[in-house]
Design an enzyme around this catalytic site. Structure first.
Site, mmCIF file in Angstrom:
data_model
loop_
_atom_site.group_PDB
_atom_site.id
_atom_site.type_symbol
_atom_site.label_atom_id
_atom_site.label_comp_id
_atom_site.label_asym_id
_atom_site.label_seq_id
_atom_site.Cartn_x
_atom_site.Cartn_y
_atom_site.Cartn_z
ATOM 1 N N GLY A 158 -42.171 51.910 -73.136
ATOM 2 C CA GLY A 158 -41.052 51.996 -74.092
ATOM 3 C C GLY A 158 -39.785 51.314 -73.583
ATOM 4 C CG LEU A 180 -35.244 55.611 -71.500
ATOM 5 C CD1 LEU A 180 -33.749 55.478 -71.735
ATOM 6 C CD2 LEU A 180 -35.654 57.079 -71.583
ATOM 7 N NE ARG A 196 -50.425 56.610 -77.852
ATOM 8 C CZ ARG A 196 -50.029 56.985 -79.059
ATOM 9 N NH1 ARG A 196 -50.699 57.897 -79.710
ATOM 10 N NH2 ARG A 196 -48.971 56.454 -79.616
ATOM 11 C CG HIS A 208 -27.305 57.886 -71.083
ATOM 12 N ND1 HIS A 208 -27.613 58.103 -72.396
ATOM 13 C CD2 HIS A 208 -26.412 56.861 -71.085
ATOM 14 C CE1 HIS A 208 -26.946 57.242 -73.157
ATOM 15 N NE2 HIS A 208 -26.201 56.475 -72.381
ATOM 16 C CE LYS A 226 -22.353 56.280 -70.689
ATOM 17 N NZ LYS A 226 -22.807 54.903 -70.706
ATOM 18 C CD GLU A 246 -23.557 52.852 -79.735
ATOM 19 O OE1 GLU A 246 -24.231 52.541 -78.756
ATOM 20 O OE2 GLU A 246 -23.995 53.508 -80.678
ATOM 21 C CG HIS A 260 -24.599 60.776 -75.577
ATOM 22 N ND1 HIS A 260 -25.485 61.291 -74.670
ATOM 23 C CD2 HIS A 260 -25.269 59.797 -76.232
ATOM 24 C CE1 HIS A 260 -26.643 60.648 -74.775
ATOM 25 N NE2 HIS A 260 -26.535 59.744 -75.728
ATOM 26 C CE LYS A 285 -26.448 53.546 -83.168
ATOM 27 N NZ LYS A 285 -26.356 53.617 -81.726
HETATM 28 C C1 BG6 Z 1 -28.289 56.666 -76.869
HETATM 29 C C2 BG6 Z 1 -28.356 56.562 -78.356
HETATM 30 O O1 BG6 Z 1 -28.488 57.999 -76.446
HETATM 31 O O2 BG6 Z 1 -27.009 56.227 -76.411
HETATM 32 C C3 BG6 Z 1 -28.077 55.148 -78.822
HETATM 33 O O3 BG6 Z 1 -29.656 56.963 -78.799
HETATM 34 C C4 BG6 Z 1 -26.776 54.654 -78.247
HETATM 35 O O4 BG6 Z 1 -28.066 55.069 -80.243
HETATM 36 C C5 BG6 Z 1 -26.721 54.883 -76.747
HETATM 37 O O5 BG6 Z 1 -26.642 53.276 -78.555
HETATM 38 C C6 BG6 Z 1 -25.345 54.568 -76.210
HETATM 39 O O6 BG6 Z 1 -25.355 54.649 -74.822
HETATM 40 P P1 BG6 Z 1 -24.250 53.876 -73.975
HETATM 41 O O7 BG6 Z 1 -24.462 54.345 -72.588
HETATM 42 O O8 BG6 Z 1 -24.516 52.405 -74.169
HETATM 43 O O9 BG6 Z 1 -22.929 54.267 -74.561
#
Ligand code: BG6
Length: 508
Positions: A16, A18, A47, A180, A184, A218, A243, A343
């Site tokens: 994938g 990620l 798979r 995640h 940062k 974004e 987040h 977005k």
């Molecule tokens: C992900 C979302 O968790 O975080 C994405 O699923 C998003 O849609 C991304 O673009 C943004 O992460 P970062 O670290 O680039 O701000």
């Protein structure tokens, strides 16, 4: 004391996006830095049938050129196993492969569920049935940990169900729920800034703070075939519920008594529990959702959300969310918190702004031609807005900086105040790029440091908030989906989240 054998990392969903774009570069960087000290081996599981060489070539092709040197350290330690984690025979094959790695059963094992969320429970069940999660009390070497990716459930009910399921097969200390944003550097610094410095905390409350705003903007849309996932999720669940509420919890939590994971997480949960969505009658104004129509990002024409490949024509998914809410604690009651994510906005930035109150008496900047009395009356009635000179801006990305704005006397014969800024920039100060979030979090998971991972109740508290918005959007036609042109800052209605003289959204 003999050293521990290298850890064993299993990545489910190894082919994938990620895994290829985030996890492998992070692991390569750790390998190149010789971290953690015992080292590790990686097995990618997915798979599709392929051999090790093909999988390694795939990883290499996805890497940025500057990561290639680090990759040469990791490459010989990566193997691939075709398999389906919901099939007992495939999990048995995985067990045999793990046993054959250096350290065998005595090595620590990290299972990373980079899978579709509907497979999380099954994966854990099968690993558990195969004995792959069993750990002895107090075991420090042959540990077993599971990293659970987002989305952790799709509402409160499903999150509780997933938490219960995990607890059937694992002890809480084995579960690493990842967000995640917590990896940062600039997000971690929020606690550092607040609780290491004595000058901010006395002001960090309703008496001195007028408003807090958080933006995650974004430019991205539905690139890399994300539409199928995204359309099931939407801006609120994809970014705000996780987040953004994590960042908010760090900005607003009470000081923990120590940096122990339980102490930190308990304060985060407490503040998330006190987060109040807008009241039902305020929902139409204070919780805005919208989706982008076609437009331009950096002069490049982009399609509207409904025209994106893989998005159903009758989709009701939002790509923009803005909400005004409050935290009902003694520290924050009455302070508006405004959160915005979208977005296809004009530029990428993530930022927290803490806006301080104005001085009680406005001595400066009276417009020419009006009397003192008129000036006072206009200010009191809100016909004139006092400048908000003091804003603390924490730039999380792409700029990694802290700026404090304040007013100074403009040189000259009259007392006119002009804006000034004190600023700090991570890169200028330390002359180095901060490590990517996944690198820090993978290292923490490997060494058993859970502070930057989420506790089950934190996630549940966040869903409680998101569920209230989802329910209001569903139930009331007044909370209709709005539209904004790609490359703009979202629908105009999002500006109404600011009342009177409170100001407006940051442009980053
Ligand atoms: C992900 C979302 O968790 O975080 C994405 O699923 C998003 O849609 C991304 O673009 C943004 O992460 P970062 O670290 O680039 O701000």
């Amino acid at each position: 004391m003999p050293s521990s054998p290298p850890a064993q990392i299993v990545i489910f969903g190894a082919g994938g996006d990620l895994a290829l774009r985030k996890l492998m570069p992070a692991l390569a960087s750790l390998a190149a830095k010789g971290q953690p000290p015992g080292g590790f081996h990686v097995i990618g599981v997915a798979r599709t049938k392929k051999d090790d060489a093909t999988y390694r070539a795939e990883i290499k092709a996805a890497l940025d050129p500057e990561a290639l040197k680090a990759w040469s350290e990791l490459e010989p330690r990566v193997t691939y196993l075709p398999g389906d984690v919901s099939k007992p025979e495939d999990v048995k094959a995985l067990a045999a492969k793990l046993d054959s790695l250096p350290g065998g059963k005595n090595a620590g094992r990290l299972y990373y569920l980079s899978l579709k969320p509907d497979l999380f429970m099954q994966a854990v069940t099968e690993l558990s049935k195969a004995g792959l999660l069993t750990v002895k009390e107090g075991e420090t070497t042959a540990w077993r940990r599971v990293v659970v990716e987002k989305p952790f459930g799709h509402d409160l009910k499903s999150a509780i169900e997933l938490n219960n399921h995990l607890h059937t097969h694992l002890k809480e200390f084995q579960v690493y729920r990842i967000d995640h944003y917590l990896g940062k550097e600039t997000v971690q610094n929020i606690m550092g800034l607040r609780f290491h410095n004595a000058i901010f905390e006395p002001l960090w409350n309703r008496d001195h703070v007028e408003m807090i705003q958080i933006t995650v903007a974004e430019e991205l849309g539905m690139e890399r075939g994300r539409a199928a996932y995204y359309d099931e999720t939407g801006a609120l669940s994809d970014m705000l519920q996780n987040h953004m509420l994590q960042v908010l919890s760090l900005v607003t939590m009470e000081p923990p008594a120590s940096l122990e994971p339980q102490a930190v997480r308990a304060q985060k949960v407490a503040v998330l529990d006190a987060l109040r969505p807008p009241a039902a009658e305020d929902m139409p104004r204070d919780a805005v959702r919208a989706r982008y129509t076609k437009g331009k990002i950096s002069d490049k024409a982009v399609p509207g959300y409904l025209e994106e490949e893989g998005v159903p024509k009758d989709s009701q998914t939002e790509t923009f969310v803005a909400v005004r809410c409050e935290i009902d604690t003694w520290r924050w009651a009455g302070v508006p918190i405004v959160l915005r994510h979208g977005k296809r906005l004009p530029k990428r930035f993530t930022e927290v702004q803490v806006q301080f109150r104005t001085p009680p008496v406005q001595l400066f900047n009276k417009p020419d031609g009006i009397s003192d009395d008129e000036f006072r009356r206009k200010l009191r009635n809100g016909d004139l807005c006092q400048v908000r000179p003091n804003v603390l801006t924490l730039s999380i990305q792409p700029k990694e900086s802290i700026r404090l704005s304040f007013g100074v006397k403009r040189p000259g014969p009259s007392m006119v105040m002009a804006p000034a800024v004190l600023s700090f920039d991570y890169q200028e100060a330390f002359n180095t790029h901060t490590a990517p979030a996944y690198e820090r979090l993978l290292l923490d998971a490997l060494v058993g440091e859970p502070t930057l991972f989420l506790r089950g109740d934190e996630i549940e508290a966040s869903w409680r908030f998101a569920d209230a918005l989802h329910a209001a959007w569903k139930e009331n036609p007044k909370n209709a989906m709005q539209e904004y042109e790609a490359g703009t800052w979202g629908p105009d209605s999002a500006n109404e989240l600011f009342h009177g003289c409170e100001g407006g959204w940051s442009r980053g």
